[in-house]
Design an enzyme around this catalytic site. Sequence first.
Site, PDB file in Angstrom:
ATOM      1  N   GLU A 132      -6.667  -0.808  -6.739  1.00 28.39           N
ATOM      2  CA  GLU A 132      -5.829   0.090  -7.542  1.00 28.39           C
ATOM      3  C   GLU A 132      -4.850  -0.776  -8.332  1.00 28.39           C
ATOM      4  O   GLU A 132      -4.174  -1.630  -7.748  1.00 28.39           O
ATOM      5  CB  GLU A 132      -5.056   1.054  -6.636  1.00 28.39           C
ATOM      6  N   SER A 164       0.810  -1.213   0.000  1.00 21.30           N
ATOM      7  CA  SER A 164       0.000   0.000   0.000  1.00 21.30           C
ATOM      8  C   SER A 164       0.845   1.265   0.000  1.00 21.30           C
ATOM      9  O   SER A 164       0.324   2.344  -0.214  1.00 21.30           O
ATOM     10  CB  SER A 164      -0.977   0.029   1.178  1.00 21.30           C
ATOM     11  N   ASN A 221      -4.808   6.958  -1.132  1.00 22.31           N
ATOM     12  CA  ASN A 221      -4.134   7.504   0.047  1.00 22.31           C
ATOM     13  C   ASN A 221      -3.531   8.884  -0.205  1.00 22.31           C
ATOM     14  O   ASN A 221      -3.403   9.680   0.720  1.00 22.31           O
ATOM     15  CB  ASN A 221      -3.087   6.525   0.578  1.00 22.31           C
ATOM     16  N   HIS A 248      -3.489  -3.196  -5.608  1.00 24.03           N
ATOM     17  CA  HIS A 248      -3.722  -2.794  -4.221  1.00 24.03           C
ATOM     18  C   HIS A 248      -5.177  -3.020  -3.835  1.00 24.03           C
ATOM     19  O   HIS A 248      -6.055  -2.239  -4.197  1.00 24.03           O
ATOM     20  CB  HIS A 248      -3.335  -1.315  -4.058  1.00 24.03           C
TER      21      HIS A 248
HETATM   22  P1  NAD Z   1      -0.118  -9.481   7.762  1.00 23.06           P
HETATM   23  O1  NAD Z   1       1.021  -9.253   8.655  1.00 23.06           O
HETATM   24  O2  NAD Z   1      -1.464  -9.694   8.328  1.00 23.06           O
HETATM   25  O3  NAD Z   1       0.202 -10.733   6.831  1.00 23.06           O
HETATM   26  C1  NAD Z   1       1.403 -10.920   6.158  1.00 23.06           C
HETATM   27  C2  NAD Z   1       1.669 -12.414   6.072  1.00 23.06           C
HETATM   28  O4  NAD Z   1       2.717 -12.639   5.163  1.00 23.06           O
HETATM   29  C3  NAD Z   1       2.070 -13.029   7.398  1.00 23.06           C
HETATM   30  O5  NAD Z   1       1.242 -14.123   7.694  1.00 23.06           O
HETATM   31  C4  NAD Z   1       3.516 -13.471   7.137  1.00 23.06           C
HETATM   32  O6  NAD Z   1       3.861 -14.651   7.829  1.00 23.06           O
HETATM   33  C5  NAD Z   1       3.492 -13.716   5.660  1.00 23.06           C
HETATM   34  N1  NAD Z   1       4.804 -13.755   5.024  1.00 23.06           N
HETATM   35  C6  NAD Z   1       5.983 -13.253   5.428  1.00 23.06           C
HETATM   36  N2  NAD Z   1       6.956 -13.549   4.521  1.00 23.06           N
HETATM   37  C7  NAD Z   1       6.363 -14.233   3.520  1.00 23.06           C
HETATM   38  C8  NAD Z   1       6.836 -14.832   2.326  1.00 23.06           C
HETATM   39  N3  NAD Z   1       8.115 -14.741   1.978  1.00 23.06           N
HETATM   40  N4  NAD Z   1       5.950 -15.477   1.556  1.00 23.06           N
HETATM   41  C9  NAD Z   1       4.667 -15.569   1.903  1.00 23.06           C
HETATM   42  N5  NAD Z   1       4.166 -15.032   3.041  1.00 23.06           N
HETATM   43  C10 NAD Z   1       5.009 -14.374   3.834  1.00 23.06           C
HETATM   44  O7  NAD Z   1      -0.121  -8.244   6.747  1.00 23.06           O
HETATM   45  P2  NAD Z   1      -1.332  -7.717   5.846  1.00 23.06           P
HETATM   46  O8  NAD Z   1      -2.094  -6.715   6.610  1.00 23.06           O
HETATM   47  O9  NAD Z   1      -2.026  -8.868   5.253  1.00 23.06           O
HETATM   48  O10 NAD Z   1      -0.559  -6.921   4.711  1.00 23.06           O
HETATM   49  C11 NAD Z   1       0.049  -7.567   3.637  1.00 23.06           C
HETATM   50  C12 NAD Z   1       0.363  -6.554   2.559  1.00 23.06           C
HETATM   51  O11 NAD Z   1      -0.839  -5.913   2.147  1.00 23.06           O
HETATM   52  C13 NAD Z   1       1.297  -5.441   2.984  1.00 23.06           C
HETATM   53  O12 NAD Z   1       2.107  -5.087   1.908  1.00 23.06           O
HETATM   54  C14 NAD Z   1       0.343  -4.313   3.335  1.00 23.06           C
HETATM   55  O13 NAD Z   1       0.944  -3.052   3.222  1.00 23.06           O
HETATM   56  C15 NAD Z   1      -0.701  -4.513   2.289  1.00 23.06           C
HETATM   57  N6  NAD Z   1      -2.022  -3.948   2.625  1.00 23.06           N
HETATM   58  C16 NAD Z   1      -2.545  -4.052   3.878  1.00 23.06           C
HETATM   59  C17 NAD Z   1      -3.798  -3.533   4.156  1.00 23.06           C
HETATM   60  C18 NAD Z   1      -4.391  -3.646   5.529  1.00 23.06           C
HETATM   61  O14 NAD Z   1      -5.288  -2.876   5.847  1.00 23.06           O
HETATM   62  N7  NAD Z   1      -3.972  -4.590   6.347  1.00 23.06           N
HETATM   63  C19 NAD Z   1      -4.544  -2.920   3.145  1.00 23.06           C
HETATM   64  C20 NAD Z   1      -4.006  -2.871   1.854  1.00 23.06           C
HETATM   65  C21 NAD Z   1      -2.750  -3.384   1.609  1.00 23.06           C
END
Ligand code: NAD
Length: 646
Positions: A154, A121, A193, A142
């Site tokens: 996005e 994001s 954003n 995104h």
């Molecule tokens: P999260 O921490 O809930 O989940 C991430 C997961 O990825 C974890 O379970 C972790 O163990 C796993 N992981 C780590 N290394 C890995 C690898 N090499 N291969 C596969 N999995 C791996 O995080 P999230 O909130 O799901 O966010 C994930 C992405 O999405 C980030 O880039 C974040 O910026 C983006 N994002 C988050 C949101 C939100 O509101 N949470 C919204 C839009 C985008």
Amino acid sequence: MTVEEIERVTVLGAGNMGHGITEVIALAGYDVTMRDIKRELVDDGYGSIEWSLEKLAEKGHLEEPPEAVLSRIDLEVDLEAAVVGADLIIEAAPERMALKRDIFAELDEYTDDAILATNTSSLSITEIASATAHPERVCGTHFFNPPVKMDLVEVIYGAGTSDETAETCHAFVESLGKTPIYVRKDVNGFVVNSVLGPFGDEAGWMVSEGLYEIREVDAAMVFQRGYPMGPFELGDLTGIDVGYHVRKEAGKEVPPIVEEKIEAEELGRKTGKGYYDYESGEGADYERGQGESVDTLRIEARMINEAAKLIGNDVATPEAIDTGLRLGAGFPEGPCRRADDLGLDRVLEKLESLHEESGAQRYEPADHLRELVESGRTGKAAGAGFYEYGDEREYATIETTLEEGLLEITLDRPERLNALSQEMAGEIVHALDDADLDEVRAVTFEGAGDRAFCAGADITGFAGIEPHEKEVTPVHKHVAEFPRPTLAKIDGYCLGGGFELALACDLRIATEGSNFGFPEIDLGLIPGGGGTQRAIRMLPDARAKELIFRGDHIGAERAAEWGLINRAVSESDFEEIVEEFVSDLTSGPPIALRKAKRVMNRGRDADFETGLEMESQAFGLLLGTEDVAEGTAAFSEDREPEFRGE
Ligand code: NAD
């Protein structure tokens, strides 16, 4: 890679976003592998998907059993096994550049023509892509949180992303039933954003300068300007530190009030305290009527300026920005549309005076905004602003199409379950008034998206209006009296003002999963768009009162049994049955249908004798029409009549 070639998708990460994205992809019918670094993490994510699918099934939103969706999901811990043979890989691992670059470098080894997408994001797509030898195959996708509910995605170009890759991702997102917008350059914050940033930031400056209280600003933005939440309330929800770090990293100045909260470690809901106190249970306790004097234009002008920068730099179109903010942030209307209403000259003046007073860079007007104003494109009143306003009225909240005699009106605010705002009511009235009766033979109403016909009146849309002005709009009356047959196509929630709109139509067809009800009573209100009167006339006394007094929902089957709707049909038969009705309505004799509608509607409230008299007058009048001559001729010649309404 084209979208037709995508058969197998892999999602990396089973966390918050990863499992949600996996679920959405499986729901759309693709085979998908979800990978995380430990078995427990994969299992946890899978458990969350199972739970979510159960919920969807309970609400009647699934067309197949949850097991069928689950059967398309594979789980993996080994990266190579997870990605070999995949056509599209979406990475949703933690938001750390080094980690993402490692993952993408590894992906490059195991794949040759797959599209590599990232759900980041805030990180640079270009920098992530440069860890691979094929930046043309890397793209940002995104999704918003939670992916199952949020409609927006996005689709972001990195510097090296090929059109083919971006277009395939765009089409893929559409195939998921989501709405993609293009972000054509890899700018920090992408579209949503970037524009949302000043919402909290400018509010922070206004309070830091001692001009207003926190509650005043939140109340003004919600009750006067219709935003779903106040800027401070939103900051508490997302975490004050989140926005803080993003702005710091981008080298931007942060308002003192934000610094204070960070120092005090009062970061919002998650710490029990932020701008508001959540431990005491009071939470965001601003009220209507506070903040009447708040200069809301300061906040909106800055968001509009941000939008203008994106447009001027060819990052996104006004349509994409407006869609993004409506679907991604729940804005009542997009910033470009709003700017055109406000007047771009006013917006520019506001920015210039703030810039002059403070000298702060954040107020420097975007070149594109200046150019629009200088060229006379100052908004709707001038006929053009961000958008063009020709003679054809552009609607912001509905979509209309006219084809083969059928005027289709789609209530188009899926992000608010198509809630009936004053603007929408006005646009429906306009669309009906504008309809050329020589062309329009019938009208259908439906809701955009797959969740609701219309979930009620938009309370925020009524904000800022004093009670005595809050007269119910004549939209229901307009619909009821429209001189052509009307049909409500109901798929999902049909509540409150939306239910009243459907009842004002002549006919109603609903999918079995649809829900009907008058929740007004729970707000201490009663239906105000004809609901009480239509219900008591359509239903036996006890049933009408049950609906209005209890405020409970009833399902489509009961609604059909009670006679509130014409048919409750399965999702798969819905369009076909609607089509059968519509084809009778559009090919039927227009004058006779008009007269029948009128004498039936009027006669219902008259005594029997008066009703009979109205009928016989109409009957006599119809005998002299060309349509009757055509109808009888066609009957004796054993062919379909062609009614022309003469
Ligand atoms: P999260 O921490 O809930 O989940 C991430 C997961 O990825 C974890 O379970 C972790 O163990 C796993 N992981 C780590 N290394 C890995 C690898 N090499 N291969 C596969 N999995 C791996 O995080 P999230 O909130 O799901 O966010 C994930 C992405 O999405 C980030 O880039 C974040 O910026 C983006 N994002 C988050 C949101 C939100 O509101 N949470 C919204 C839009 C985008």
